[in-house]
Design a protein around this motif. Structure first.
Motif, PDB file in Angstrom:
ATOM      1  N   SER C  49     -23.950  28.932  -2.527  1.00 25.33           N
ATOM      2  CA  SER C  49     -23.598  30.163  -3.193  1.00 25.33           C
ATOM      3  C   SER C  49     -22.646  29.739  -4.616  1.00 25.33           C
ATOM      4  CB  SER C  49     -22.875  31.215  -2.294  1.00 25.33           C
ATOM      5  OG  SER C  49     -21.766  30.110  -1.387  1.00 25.33           O
ATOM      6  N   ARG C  50     -22.655  28.468  -4.707  1.00 21.50           N
ATOM      7  CA  ARG C  50     -21.955  27.859  -5.999  1.00 21.50           C
ATOM      8  C   ARG C  50     -22.941  28.178  -7.147  1.00 21.50           C
ATOM      9  NH1 ARG C  50     -20.487  23.323  -2.972  1.00 21.50           N
ATOM     10  NH2 ARG C  50     -21.361  21.951  -4.828  1.00 21.50           N
ATOM     11  N   PRO C  51     -22.231  28.145  -8.279  1.00 19.42           N
ATOM     12  CA  PRO C  51     -23.165  28.201  -9.459  1.00 19.42           C
ATOM     13  C   PRO C  51     -23.890  26.864  -9.698  1.00 19.42           C
ATOM     14  CG  PRO C  51     -20.840  28.315 -10.168  1.00 19.42           C
ATOM     15  CD  PRO C  51     -20.698  28.487  -8.798  1.00 19.42           C
ATOM     16  N   ALA C  52     -25.094  27.065 -10.215  1.00 12.26           N
ATOM     17  CA  ALA C  52     -26.061  25.947 -10.052  1.00 12.26           C
ATOM     18  C   ALA C  52     -25.479  24.970 -11.409  1.00 12.26           C
ATOM     19  CB  ALA C  52     -27.217  26.374 -10.498  1.00 12.26           C
ATOM     20  N   GLY C  53     -25.222  25.622 -12.516  1.00  8.53           N
ATOM     21  CA  GLY C  53     -25.013  24.826 -13.852  1.00  8.53           C
ATOM     22  C   GLY C  53     -25.952  24.232 -14.478  1.00  8.53           C
ATOM     23  N   ARG C  71     -30.386  31.019  -5.819  1.00 10.13           N
ATOM     24  CA  ARG C  71     -31.176  31.591  -6.963  1.00 10.13           C
ATOM     25  C   ARG C  71     -32.125  30.635  -7.520  1.00 10.13           C
ATOM     26  NH1 ARG C  71     -31.790  36.571 -10.382  1.00 10.13           N
ATOM     27  NH2 ARG C  71     -31.783  37.491  -8.365  1.00 10.13           N
ATOM     28  N   ALA C  72     -31.431  29.425  -7.789  1.00 10.31           N
ATOM     29  CA  ALA C  72     -32.327  28.345  -8.346  1.00 10.31           C
ATOM     30  C   ALA C  72     -33.544  27.997  -7.267  1.00 10.31           C
ATOM     31  CB  ALA C  72     -31.530  27.105  -8.481  1.00 10.31           C
ATOM     32  N   PHE C  73     -33.149  28.125  -5.713  1.00  9.09           N
ATOM     33  CA  PHE C  73     -34.107  27.814  -4.877  1.00  9.09           C
ATOM     34  C   PHE C  73     -35.135  28.844  -5.159  1.00  9.09           C
ATOM     35  CE2 PHE C  73     -35.653  26.806  -0.791  1.00  9.09           C
ATOM     36  CZ  PHE C  73     -35.766  27.794  -0.123  1.00  9.09           C
ATOM     37  N   TRP C  74     -35.026  30.139  -5.009  1.00 12.11           N
ATOM     38  CA  TRP C  74     -35.834  31.318  -5.084  1.00 12.11           C
ATOM     39  C   TRP C  74     -36.643  31.078  -6.421  1.00 12.11           C
ATOM     40  CZ3 TRP C  74     -37.282  32.723  -0.973  1.00 12.11           C
ATOM     41  CH2 TRP C  74     -36.535  32.915   0.193  1.00 12.11           C
ATOM     42  N   VAL C  75     -35.964  30.534  -7.657  1.00  8.10           N
ATOM     43  CA  VAL C  75     -36.965  30.343  -8.629  1.00  8.10           C
ATOM     44  C   VAL C  75     -38.041  29.364  -8.374  1.00  8.10           C
ATOM     45  CG1 VAL C  75     -36.839  29.558 -11.187  1.00  8.10           C
ATOM     46  CG2 VAL C  75     -35.234  31.405 -10.495  1.00  8.10           C
ATOM     47  N   GLY C  76     -37.343  28.213  -7.601  1.00  7.75           N
ATOM     48  CA  GLY C  76     -38.416  27.288  -7.500  1.00  7.75           C
ATOM     49  C   GLY C  76     -39.726  27.788  -6.513  1.00  7.75           C
ATOM     50  N   VAL C  77     -39.147  28.451  -5.594  1.00  2.61           N
ATOM     51  CA  VAL C  77     -40.308  29.148  -4.699  1.00  2.61           C
ATOM     52  C   VAL C  77     -41.282  29.975  -5.445  1.00  2.61           C
ATOM     53  CG1 VAL C  77     -40.599  30.706  -2.599  1.00  2.61           C
ATOM     54  CG2 VAL C  77     -38.678  28.940  -2.461  1.00  2.61           C
ATOM     55  N   THR C  78     -40.726  30.879  -6.079  1.00  4.96           N
ATOM     56  CA  THR C  78     -41.404  31.785  -6.819  1.00  4.96           C
ATOM     57  C   THR C  78     -42.383  31.329  -7.820  1.00  4.96           C
ATOM     58  OG1 THR C  78     -39.757  32.294  -8.179  1.00  4.96           O
ATOM     59  CG2 THR C  78     -40.267  33.971  -6.659  1.00  4.96           C
ATOM     60  N   ASN C  79     -41.911  30.166  -8.469  1.00  3.14           N
ATOM     61  CA  ASN C  79     -42.812  29.367  -9.617  1.00  3.14           C
ATOM     62  C   ASN C  79     -44.041  28.679  -8.745  1.00  3.14           C
ATOM     63  OD1 ASN C  79     -41.164  30.072 -11.645  1.00  3.14           O
ATOM     64  ND2 ASN C  79     -40.266  28.268 -11.964  1.00  3.14           N
ATOM     65  N   THR C  80     -43.712  28.030  -7.925  1.00  2.00           N
ATOM     66  CA  THR C  80     -44.515  27.096  -6.863  1.00  2.00           C
ATOM     67  C   THR C  80     -45.786  28.247  -6.603  1.00  2.00           C
ATOM     68  OG1 THR C  80     -43.047  25.598  -6.043  1.00  2.00           O
ATOM     69  CG2 THR C  80     -44.891  25.924  -4.725  1.00  2.00           C
ATOM     70  N   LEU C  81     -45.368  29.277  -5.836  1.00  2.00           N
ATOM     71  CA  LEU C  81     -46.279  30.343  -5.629  1.00  2.00           C
ATOM     72  C   LEU C  81     -47.236  30.891  -6.588  1.00  2.00           C
ATOM     73  CD1 LEU C  81     -44.247  32.396  -2.578  1.00  2.00           C
ATOM     74  CD2 LEU C  81     -46.162  30.743  -2.306  1.00  2.00           C
ATOM     75  N   PHE C  82     -46.304  31.209  -7.740  1.00  2.00           N
ATOM     76  CA  PHE C  82     -47.197  31.716  -9.059  1.00  2.00           C
ATOM     77  C   PHE C  82     -48.290  30.660  -9.435  1.00  2.00           C
ATOM     78  CE2 PHE C  82     -47.881  34.184 -12.411  1.00  2.00           C
ATOM     79  CZ  PHE C  82     -47.628  33.434 -13.498  1.00  2.00           C
TER      80      PHE C  82
END
Lengths: 251, 348, 382
Positions: C49-53, C71-82
């Motif tokens: 929950s901390r800001p990624a920076g 959120r960074a995690f989810w960006v990674g997941v969506t990019n991978t799936l995309f």
């Protein structure tokens, strides 16, 4: 059995075919009347399979004329498809469709080629299954049947299209000996019902019982053609004689 | 249709398939249009002679770049005076192929299982040198094609015994063992090799007692071995499944123990059946070793990539890639052809 | 009938194995805990929950300043799936074309297909990637001299620019409607075929279901025409604005993954079609079936059975291979989470575990879906 002398079922004139440099059919002349049963025999490589596969367009020939049920076969897909609607074929390897049930195998072509409604087709299919004596196998898959049963299904499948001519390419050669009889019985019954049949086979007992004419082919030519009686008791050619001797030796 | 075969078949074909004939012609023209400049660049205008950048002035491919850097591409930073040591290692591996093919070698049934475990250690000993009292060359200096082949060979060699254990474990009737084997296999097969390499690089030091340092290359090798053993296990399992039950029954009738049955009867047959599968796994691993570049090791592709960033040879990236591509292609293609021939021969 | 001695021995063996594995794991865990404590690295999942920076170059979901690690995690997941999804499409389309080339009777086509396969699959994927990224895309001209495709799509060194609606959400609706259209079209077409079979002829509307996947989004577009805008990328000054920018890393990744996997897919499809015995075609022909119907009813169903298992493992490979993005700094899951985030927080255990779990879930889901398809539709149980 009334023979329509006006029209021949199959008319072959000076048919020639090459596989590359090798000539497999050397000028075949043959006429088959409607309702006639013709058995073609001969050593392997004689061209007999090739000949009957030309009749329904599975093989294309190079020279000569081939007229089936009044339609002259040329290098034209539409003609070939038209011929195939009147000619049925039974293969040595049965070639049933493994991913469909027995009933679906029989109904496939009438539905998609002839556009008949499913219920009507299924009724007719069950009739034919009864005729080849395996109605209880209708819902099974080909892989679950024995060789003899599969070949009988294959015969029923061809009959569902109501062909005028039936071609048989060594129908019992891939069967275990104890299953040959059940298939031959079906073919005998079919012959008795008046079907025009051309049969490539080694089963001489069947030939003697059913054939109107036996044709012996060797090296791409018709060597001898006569009725069963004369064929076995009085063969004219030396080649025929030695072939008969060989075949009868193996029963 | 009644044309004699005396008319050239291709003329008949063109008449019968006009669209396809047109497309073929188009394809041919296009191919030549694309191929000629490529050949021009790569061979006709290319520079083969010279010793430095100044020799590359013709606008074609600068193969001088490859020539000058060839030692690095082959050995990495390994000193070329000591090149006999990598060659010795290669010799040892080739020697190791002998017991695999010499069916009547005495003591074969001891040598073959042992060599899969020994050869990796021997390779390390020879290349590093310190265990044998020679000048020490740290693993960080091993690179190029040497590193590619080393990682692939050690990976396959160590993953084979491990894969056999896993395959047997997966087929075991004891639930604990089966469950452990299945979990291991499915986990390592489900994650990418890069993640495994990252994990090995970052987490392996954490798993060891504090203060224990582990060589970077060793971390890669551990990751690669564990990863490959899961795939190897599946390949071997296929072979085990193909052994008819009668073999097990005959062995039981002869009163052979479990290990005797496996070692003398089942495994020799199963492994022979899956040799093509093993070769294919090796080919896959050989191609995948270039991934170590991402964790800071310099295999063939890594060296080529690094060399292309050298200020003296900027803009030579294409030549480097073509060279690397050619070497990889040569090995892979040769091995896959060999595997095909093996498969055909084994079917008899 | 197991003797009780045998049962006891099995039990002892399993106990022994379980104990050894457990001991080993505990030892590893102990070491890990000690090492982490020594390095002052925290434990637990609060860091999420901390800001990624840090910033992320490409994202399908908004990732602004102060966005969290989660959120960074989810960006990674969506990019991978995309990336994986588009690459699978490319690989299937190109693979199909290659298979058809290799199956044709034309020697030129066969040579073309064969050469493509032998070259593409014997070169490591990483080399494919470097080739496309460093040797091709890096040498494209700048925005002012972009390659122009019909004034709608632009290609330059900064990436591929395609038209896209200003409101990102609209695209999701269009995509969903397209997928729904595929589903509905499939159902309706099935009904048309059933009518053909029972009645002997097709109903008058039997070709319409093919158009539904385009019809639904089309209706949506017309209905909401006023409320949002489709922007074609426009060159303003030194750069493009409007539309969607697909960064060169993404383009290179899709090209490399797609074209590499296509070689394998092509071989799988070719082998599948060739595995159907010639006699099947002959029997279908002898019954009078047209070539099209033979393909549809006899050849393809049988080929599909052979093709599906190896094709599935190729799709799984695409998903796993998308992690090569790390080599050219495309922000997929591995680079963003197991790379950058791990470097920043040092919490290797939690991060690696989450990353591996995602890949495992994806692999197992795809395997399971295909397994269900095989059992229900293809009737493998027969």
């Amino acid at each position: 059995m009334i023979l329509q002398t006006a029209q021949a079922a199959v008319e072959i004139r000076k048919l020639e075919k090459w596989f590359g440099e090798f000539q497999v059919l050397r000028g075949i002349d043959l006429e088959v009347r409607v309702g006639e049963k013709v058995v073609i025999c001969g050593p392997s490589g004689s061209g007999k399979s090739t000949l009957i596969r030309c009749i329904n367009g599975l093989e294309l020939f190079d020279r000569g004329h081939l007229i089936v049920d009044g339609i002259e076969l040329k290098d034209d897909t539409r003609r070939i498809e038209e011929v195939r609607r009147h000619v049925g074929m039974v293969f040595q390897q049965f070639n049933l469709f493994p991913h469909l049930t027995v009933l679906e195998n029989l109904c496939l072509a009438p539905i998609w080629v002839q556009g008949k409604p499913k219920r009507e087709v299924e009724e007719q299919a069950m009739e034919y299954l009864k005729r080849v004596r395996i109605p209880e196998q209708a819902q099974k898959y080909p892989g679950q049947l024995s060789g003899g049963q599969q070949q009988r299904v294959a015969i029923a499948r061809s009959l569902c299209m109501n062909p005028k001519i039936m071609l048989f390419d060594e129908p019992t050669s891939a069967l275990d000996p104890e299953m040959i009889k059940e298939v031959l019985d079906v073919m005998v019954e079919l012959a008795a019902s008046g079907m025009t049949m051309l049969c490539v086979t080694h089963e001489m007992g069947f030939a003697r019982q059913v054939a109107d004419r036996i044709i012996f082919m060797d090296k791409g030519e018709i060597v001898e053609a006569s009725d069963p009686q004369s064929f076995f008791t009085n063969p004219r050619s030396e080649r025929t004689r030695s072939f008969i001797a060989q075949v009868l030796q193996h029963g | 249709m009644a044309t004699a075969p005396l008319v050239q078949p291709w003329r008949r074909w063109v008449r019968a398939h006009p669209l396809q004939a047109a497309l073929s012609l188009l394809g041919l023209v296009l191919g030549v249009y694309l191929l000629l400049p490529a050949i021009d660049w790569a061979i006709l205008k290319a520079d083969f002679r010279g010793a430095d950048r100044s020799a590359c002035d013709s606008g074609g491919a600068c193969w001088v770049f490859v020539k000058v850097r060839i030692e690095q591409f082959m050995l990495g930073f390994y000193p070329s005076e000591l090149a006999w040591r990598p060659l010795l290692t290669l010799g040892l591996w080739l020697l190791g192929m002998v017991p695999l093919f010499w069916h009547h070698m005495p003591g074969r049934w001891i040598v073959v299982p042992l060599q899969f475990l020994l050869l990796p250690f021997l390779s390390w000993a020879v290349l590093d040198g310190s265990w044998l009292g020679w000048e020490r060359i740290e693993s960080a200096r091993w690179g190029g094609l040497l590193l590619t082949l080393l990682i692939a060979s050690i990976g396959i060699s160590l993953s084979l015994p491990l894969g056999i254990l896993l395959a047997l474990g997966r087929r075991s009737r004891l639930p604990v063992i089966k469950w452990l084997a299945v979990s291991f296999i499915e986990v390592w097969r489900g994650v990418p090799l890069i993640a495994v390499l990252f994990m090995a690089s970052v987490m392996l030091p954490l798993f060891l007692p504090p203060g224990v340092e582990i060589d970077k290359l060793l971390r890669c090798l551990v990751g690669v071995t564990l990863f490959t053993s899961a795939y190897m296990a599946e390949v071997i399992r296929g072979g085990l499944q193909a052994i008819p039950k009668g073999q097990y029954e005959a062995a039981a009738a002869l009163n052979l123990s479990f290990f005797q049955t496996m070692g003398l009867v089942i495994l020799p047959q199963a492994l022979r059946k899956v040799i093509p599968g093993i070769v294919n796994t090796f080919i896959g691993l050989f191609k995948d070793t270039s991934l170590v570049l991402i964790v800071g090791m310099f295999d063939l592709l890594g060296m080529v990539q690094a060399a292309s960033t050298d200020p003296e040879w900027l803009g030579m990236a294409m030549e480097g890639y073509v060279f690397a591509g050619f070497v990889f292609w040569l090995f892979s293609f040769a091995m896959s052809r060999y595997s095909l021939r093996l498969e055909q021969r084994l079917q008899h | 009938m197991l003797s009780s001695a045998r049962q006891r021995r099995s039990f002892m063996i399993q106990l022994l194995v379980a104990l050894s594995v457990a001991t080993g794991l505990l030892y590893l865990l102990h070491n890990t805990a000690t090492n982490l404590a020594e390095r002052g690295i925290a434990s637990g999942f609060d860091f999420l929950s901390r800001p990624a920076g840090f910033d992320i170059a490409f994202s399908l979901i908004p990732f602004g300043e102060g966005a969290s690690f989660a959120r960074a995690f989810w960006v990674g997941v969506t990019n991978t799936l995309f990336v994986a999804g588009i690459s699978m499409l490319v690989a299937t389309a190109v693979g199909l074309a290659v298979a058809l080339l290799r199956l044709s009777h034309n020697p030129l086509f066969k040579l073309l297909g064969g050469t493509y396969v032998e070259i593409a699959r014997n070169i490591p994927l990483l080399l494919h990637l470097f080739f496309w990224y460093f040797a091709v895309l890096r040498n494209l001209p700048g925005p002012r001299q972009s390659l122009d495709f019909a004034g709608l799509v632009f290609l330059n060194i900064r990436g591929l620019y395609v038209p896209f609606p200003e409101e990102r959400a609209a695209m999701i609706w269009l995509l969903l409607l397209f997928v729904l259209g595929l589903f509905l079209g499939h159902l309706l077409r099935g009904r048309a075929v059933r009518l053909r079979v029972t009645q002997g002829r097709f109903p008058w509307w039997h070709l319409l279901p093919y158009g539904i996947p385009l019809f639904l989004p089309g209706v949506f577009l017309l209905a909401t025409a006023g409320s949002w805008t489709f922007r074609v990328p426009e060159l303003q000054g030194f750069n493009f604005s409007g539309g969607l920018q697909l960064i060169p890393e993404l383009v290179a990744l899709v090209l490399a993954l797609g074209l590499y996997t296509a070689a394998f897919v092509g071989e799988i499809i070719r082998a599948g079609i060739q595995s159907v015995p010639k006699g099947q075609r002959e029997a279908a022909g002898a019954l009078g079936l047209s070539r099209f119907d033979t393909l549809r009813l006899i050849i393809l169903p049988q080929a599909l059975r052979v093709v599906l298992p190896p094709l599935t493992s190729q799709y799984l490979n695409v998903t796993k291979n998308s992690s090569l993005a790390a080599a050219i700094a495309f922000p997929d899951l591995v680079l963003v989470f197991a790379g950058t985030a791990l470097n920043v927080t040092g919490q290797a255990v939690e991060i690696m575990a989450m990353t591996m779990l995602v890949y495992l879930v994806i692999s197992l889901s795809i395997s399971y879906l295909i397994h269900c398809f095989q059992m229900r539709v293809l009737r493998y149980d027969m």
